[in-house]
Design an enzyme around this catalytic site. Structure first.
Site, PDB file in Angstrom:
ATOM      1  N   CYS A 240     -43.691 -27.345  11.435  1.00 12.92           N
ATOM      2  CA  CYS A 240     -42.802 -28.393  10.937  1.00 12.92           C
ATOM      3  C   CYS A 240     -43.574 -29.185   9.892  1.00 12.92           C
ATOM      4  O   CYS A 240     -43.940 -28.615   8.864  1.00 12.92           O
ATOM      5  CB  CYS A 240     -42.269 -29.275  12.065  1.00 12.92           C
ATOM      6  SG  CYS A 240     -43.529 -30.031  13.100  1.00 12.92           S
ATOM      7  N   ARG A 245     -42.626 -31.396  16.167  1.00 15.91           N
ATOM      8  CA  ARG A 245     -41.309 -30.789  16.351  1.00 15.91           C
ATOM      9  C   ARG A 245     -41.470 -29.299  16.652  1.00 15.91           C
ATOM     10  O   ARG A 245     -40.714 -28.715  17.430  1.00 15.91           O
ATOM     11  CB  ARG A 245     -40.447 -31.017  15.107  1.00 15.91           C
ATOM     12  CG  ARG A 245     -39.990 -32.464  14.954  1.00 15.91           C
ATOM     13  CD  ARG A 245     -39.259 -32.675  13.639  1.00 15.91           C
ATOM     14  NE  ARG A 245     -40.170 -32.808  12.522  1.00 15.91           N
ATOM     15  CZ  ARG A 245     -39.781 -32.836  11.242  1.00 15.91           C
ATOM     16  NH1 ARG A 245     -38.504 -32.755  10.943  1.00 15.91           N
ATOM     17  NH2 ARG A 245     -40.663 -32.971  10.286  1.00 15.91           N
TER      18      ARG A 245
END
Lengths: 292, 149
Positions: A240, A245
């Site tokens: 990410c 994430r």
């Protein structure tokens, strides 16, 4: 409600945590959030804070902590190798997955995530406290670091060239390199926008429900297996911007869908987009995977 | 309206033990005033342009003569950022433009929060302060240019 995830034992419900939180000899509840003070504003009473910057990152070099710091972190949190660590936090458990991933880097055997995280606990009006619990110091013999779940820049570049599965879990505007003029955010400013050539965009949020819980196995398979045509035996790298994430998606693929070879490229876009001569793509067509 | 002077705020933080300093910061986070109605939509739009994993911070700086009007919106789930911004609003909303332009760049260190707010976070908060200082300096320059026109 039972979920037929491939590894169902790594997810616990808020009800289960509420019922077992008093078992502080065998369980250690850990809150990990984006903001270092969110825990202070109220947390599960028995939970300790583990902060991704202050506790899990090396203070000098851009890297995770070493084995000595990890052992010290566990010892002062009253975590021994036999302890079951229950992670939870904000943002649909992004940072809980990040901490879970780091603990797995050091081979901690029993790690679980509280499905729904902070949001669900608070929504269900379960007890919170602003007191920081203190636990007796534990013993944690120096663990070994196993980076088989970690990808580096060279690994991502190799994947890109070989058309092997790279999953970019950022939002669509980030993936396509839409320029946002935000001079007040230089802390994670990146010189170039776009994505790693050949990466497919599967935003992390597609794996989560609105209440912060993970989607069902059927829904996840629809996305990752049917739509994205990934296979559980694939060698997958996820990334990410700073790797939190993608920890969430790493968790989903590895534990909920039983993928055997998923690595988190934690350098992610803040490394790639700032690096001299690393190739960048901005188009959005779905790449074809190399044949198995 | 009176605003707590920055020196008073710094003195309070410096006189507190580390735990109390965090509680003070949390208190400031809770007391950040909401945006006036006329700015709320702009705040939402600005927040929508921020990448997912950065705290949306909406700052509004306006000159009223030689004074600065300052208001801000920060997500509640980011109490550190919200608290720091709240301190700036408390200290500078209604103060002289020049005072904000000359605010200490090492404010985090002076508040003795730098042991908890480190690395990426420190850079982020410094960037917010820097942006406010720059804006105040710019508005101050515009104001004095208008006066000599």
């Amino acid at each position: 409600m039972s979920e037929n995830y491939v590894h169902p034992e790594v997810l616990v419900t808020t009800a289960w945590v509420d019922e077992h939180r008093g078992d502080t000899r065998n369980l250690r509840i850990v809150e990990s959030d984006e903001d270092v003070l969110l825990y202070n504003s109220g947390h599960i009473p028995e939970a300790v804070k583990i902060d991704w910057i202050n506790d899990l990152n090396d203070p000098l070099v851009r890297d995770y902590i070493d084995v000595e710091r990890f052992a010290e972190l566990c010892e002062r949190s009253g975590i021994s190798p036999e302890t079951t660590v229950v992670f939870y936090g904000d943002k649909s458990n992004w940072w809980a997955c990040y901490a879970f991933w780091v603990f797995k880097l050091f081979g901690h055997p029993k790690c679980v995530i509280m499905d729904g995280g902070r949001k669900k606990w608070l929504a269900e009006a379960r007890p919170t406290s602003t007191q920081t619990p203190v636990y007796p110091r534990a013993r944690y013999a120096a663990p070994r670091k196993d980076e088989s779940i970690r990808a580096f820049r060279e690994d991502a570049l190799r994947h890109s060239r070989a058309l092997m599965p790279l999953v970019d879990v950022r939002s669509v505007p980030e993936f396509v390199g839409e320029r946002t003029h935000m001079p007040e955010y230089p802390q994670e400013g990146v010189l170039r926008g776009g994505h790693i050539p050949g990466a497919r965009n599967v935003p992390w949020a597609r794996a989560a429900n609105d209440d912060g819980t993970f989607k069902s196995r059927a829904d996840l398979e629809r996305i990752y297996l049917q739509e994205q045509k990934l296979r559980p035996e694939d060698d997958v790298i996820v990334y990410c911007r700073i790797g939190e994430r993608s920890s969430h998606t790493w968790f989903v693929l590895t534990y909920l869908l039983g993928f055997a070879h998923v690595r988190n490229y934690d350098g992610s876009w803040t490394e790639w987009g700032n690096s001299v001569r690393l190739p960048i793509e901005r188009k959005t067509t779905q790449p074809e995977l190399a044949p198995a | 309206m009176s605003c707590e002077s920055l020196n008073e705020i710094i003195a309070t933080f410096q006189g507190a033990d580390p735990e109390l300093r965090l509680e003070l910061l949390l208190d400031y986070a809770k007391s950040l005033p909401g945006l006036p109605a006329r700015l709320r939509e702009a705040g939402t739009l600005a927040a929508a342009r921020v990448p997912e994993c950065q705290t949306p911070v909406f700052l509004f700086v306006e000159a009223e003569g030689d004074k600065v009007r300052l208001c801000a919106e920060v997500a509640e789930e980011a109490p550190t950022v919200r608290g720091f911004v709240s301190i700036l609003v408390r200290a500078f909303d209604g103060a002289r433009l020049a005072d904000l332009a000359e605010a200490p760049a090492d404010l985090l260190q002076q508040l003795k929060l730098d042991h908890v707010i480190r690395m990426t976070r420190e850079v982020g908060l410094s960037a917010i302060l820097y942006r406010l200082k720059r804006e105040a300096a710019r508005l101050g320059g515009v104001a004095s240019a208008a006066q000599t026109a």
